[in-house]
Motif scaffolding. Structure first.
Motif, PDB file in Angstrom:
ATOM      1  N   LEU A  18      19.128   5.672  10.121  1.00  0.00           N
ATOM      2  CA  LEU A  18      20.217   5.873  11.094  1.00  0.00           C
ATOM      3  C   LEU A  18      19.714   7.026  11.973  1.00  0.00           C
ATOM      4  N   LEU A  19      19.803   6.881  13.431  1.00  0.00           N
ATOM      5  CA  LEU A  19      19.539   7.742  14.449  1.00  0.00           C
ATOM      6  C   LEU A  19      20.835   7.921  15.084  1.00  0.00           C
ATOM      7  N   TYR A  20      21.527   9.269  14.691  1.00  0.00           N
ATOM      8  CA  TYR A  20      23.130   9.442  15.167  1.00  0.00           C
ATOM      9  C   TYR A  20      22.753  10.594  16.237  1.00  0.00           C
ATOM     10  N   MET A  21      22.555  10.425  17.395  1.00  0.00           N
ATOM     11  CA  MET A  21      22.428  11.477  18.288  1.00  0.00           C
ATOM     12  C   MET A  21      23.477  11.596  19.296  1.00  0.00           C
ATOM     13  N   ARG A  22      24.896  11.676  18.814  1.00  0.00           N
ATOM     14  CA  ARG A  22      26.008  11.904  19.611  1.00  0.00           C
ATOM     15  C   ARG A  22      26.070  13.422  20.059  1.00  0.00           C
ATOM     16  N   ASN A  23      26.361  13.381  21.565  1.00  0.00           N
ATOM     17  CA  ASN A  23      26.634  14.648  22.118  1.00  0.00           C
ATOM     18  C   ASN A  23      25.612  15.601  22.017  1.00  0.00           C
ATOM     19  N   ASN A  24      24.468  15.251  22.320  1.00  0.00           N
ATOM     20  CA  ASN A  24      23.225  16.000  22.341  1.00  0.00           C
ATOM     21  C   ASN A  24      22.423  16.061  23.737  1.00  0.00           C
ATOM     22  N   ILE A  25      23.113  15.889  24.764  1.00  0.00           N
ATOM     23  CA  ILE A  25      22.823  16.163  26.197  1.00  0.00           C
ATOM     24  C   ILE A  25      21.412  15.450  26.297  1.00  0.00           C
ATOM     25  N   ILE A  26      21.080  14.179  25.878  1.00  0.00           N
ATOM     26  CA  ILE A  26      19.851  13.518  25.972  1.00  0.00           C
ATOM     27  C   ILE A  26      20.053  12.934  27.591  1.00  0.00           C
ATOM     28  N   SER A  27      19.074  13.065  28.104  1.00  0.00           N
ATOM     29  CA  SER A  27      19.098  12.801  29.674  1.00  0.00           C
ATOM     30  C   SER A  27      18.484  11.273  29.906  1.00  0.00           C
ATOM     31  N   ASP A  28      18.211  10.920  31.196  1.00  0.00           N
ATOM     32  CA  ASP A  28      17.548   9.584  31.570  1.00  0.00           C
ATOM     33  C   ASP A  28      16.286   9.290  30.795  1.00  0.00           C
ATOM     34  N   ALA A  29      15.572  10.500  31.037  1.00  0.00           N
ATOM     35  CA  ALA A  29      14.259  10.314  30.566  1.00  0.00           C
ATOM     36  C   ALA A  29      14.216  10.283  29.161  1.00  0.00           C
ATOM     37  N   GLY A  30      15.071  10.958  28.486  1.00  0.00           N
ATOM     38  CA  GLY A  30      15.111  11.061  27.039  1.00  0.00           C
ATOM     39  C   GLY A  30      15.551   9.657  26.664  1.00  0.00           C
ATOM     40  N   GLY A  31      16.505   9.026  27.242  1.00  0.00           N
ATOM     41  CA  GLY A  31      17.045   7.588  26.892  1.00  0.00           C
ATOM     42  C   GLY A  31      15.773   6.619  27.042  1.00  0.00           C
ATOM     43  N   ALA A  32      15.095   6.782  28.180  1.00  0.00           N
ATOM     44  CA  ALA A  32      13.931   5.660  28.314  1.00  0.00           C
ATOM     45  C   ALA A  32      12.961   6.011  27.192  1.00  0.00           C
ATOM     46  N   ALA A  33      12.730   7.298  26.866  1.00  0.00           N
ATOM     47  CA  ALA A  33      11.632   7.544  26.116  1.00  0.00           C
ATOM     48  C   ALA A  33      12.061   7.141  24.525  1.00  0.00           C
ATOM     49  N   LEU A  34      13.259   7.082  24.213  1.00  0.00           N
ATOM     50  CA  LEU A  34      13.873   6.722  22.787  1.00  0.00           C
ATOM     51  C   LEU A  34      13.749   5.124  23.025  1.00  0.00           C
ATOM     52  N   ALA A  35      14.118   4.509  24.115  1.00  0.00           N
ATOM     53  CA  ALA A  35      13.732   2.934  24.148  1.00  0.00           C
ATOM     54  C   ALA A  35      12.507   2.638  24.032  1.00  0.00           C
ATOM     55  N   GLU A  36      11.550   3.250  24.518  1.00  0.00           N
ATOM     56  CA  GLU A  36      10.145   3.033  24.188  1.00  0.00           C
ATOM     57  C   GLU A  36       9.747   3.000  22.768  1.00  0.00           C
ATOM     58  N   THR A  37      10.274   4.295  22.044  1.00  0.00           N
ATOM     59  CA  THR A  37      10.049   4.409  20.664  1.00  0.00           C
ATOM     60  C   THR A  37      10.662   3.107  19.634  1.00  0.00           C
TER      61      THR A  37
END
Length: 79
Positions: A18-37
């Motif tokens: 379970l990856l629960y990352m609510r309200n963590n100020i994740i940016s566009d770059a972070g979102g793209a990096a998470l998608a790759e992972t």
């Protein structure tokens, strides 16, 4: 680049279901990096990225990641 270090750690060091990352100020770059992972993760089953700073550019990579990853059964992206 919020979320990039997390994506790096998930890809190598940690196995989570379970990856629960609510309200963590994740940016566009972070979102793209998470998608790759997530494309190669075989442990994440639920993903929640509610209330972050991910915009269209960051979310653009998620559909492909979700096609590649058959383990994920629940996704929550409410903003």
């Amino acid at each position: 680049m919020q979320g990039v270090a997390l994506a790096d750690a998930l890809g190598v060091k940690y196995k989570v279901s379970l990856l629960y990352m609510r309200n963590n100020i994740i940016s566009d770059a972070g979102g793209a990096a998470l998608a790759e992972t997530l494309e190669v993760s075989d442990t994440v089953q639920e993903l929640s990225l509610n209330y972050n700073k991910i915009g269209d550019a960051g979310y653009a990579a998620l559909p492909e990641a979700l096609k590649m990853n058959t383990w994920i059964t629940a996704v929550d992206l409410y903003h």
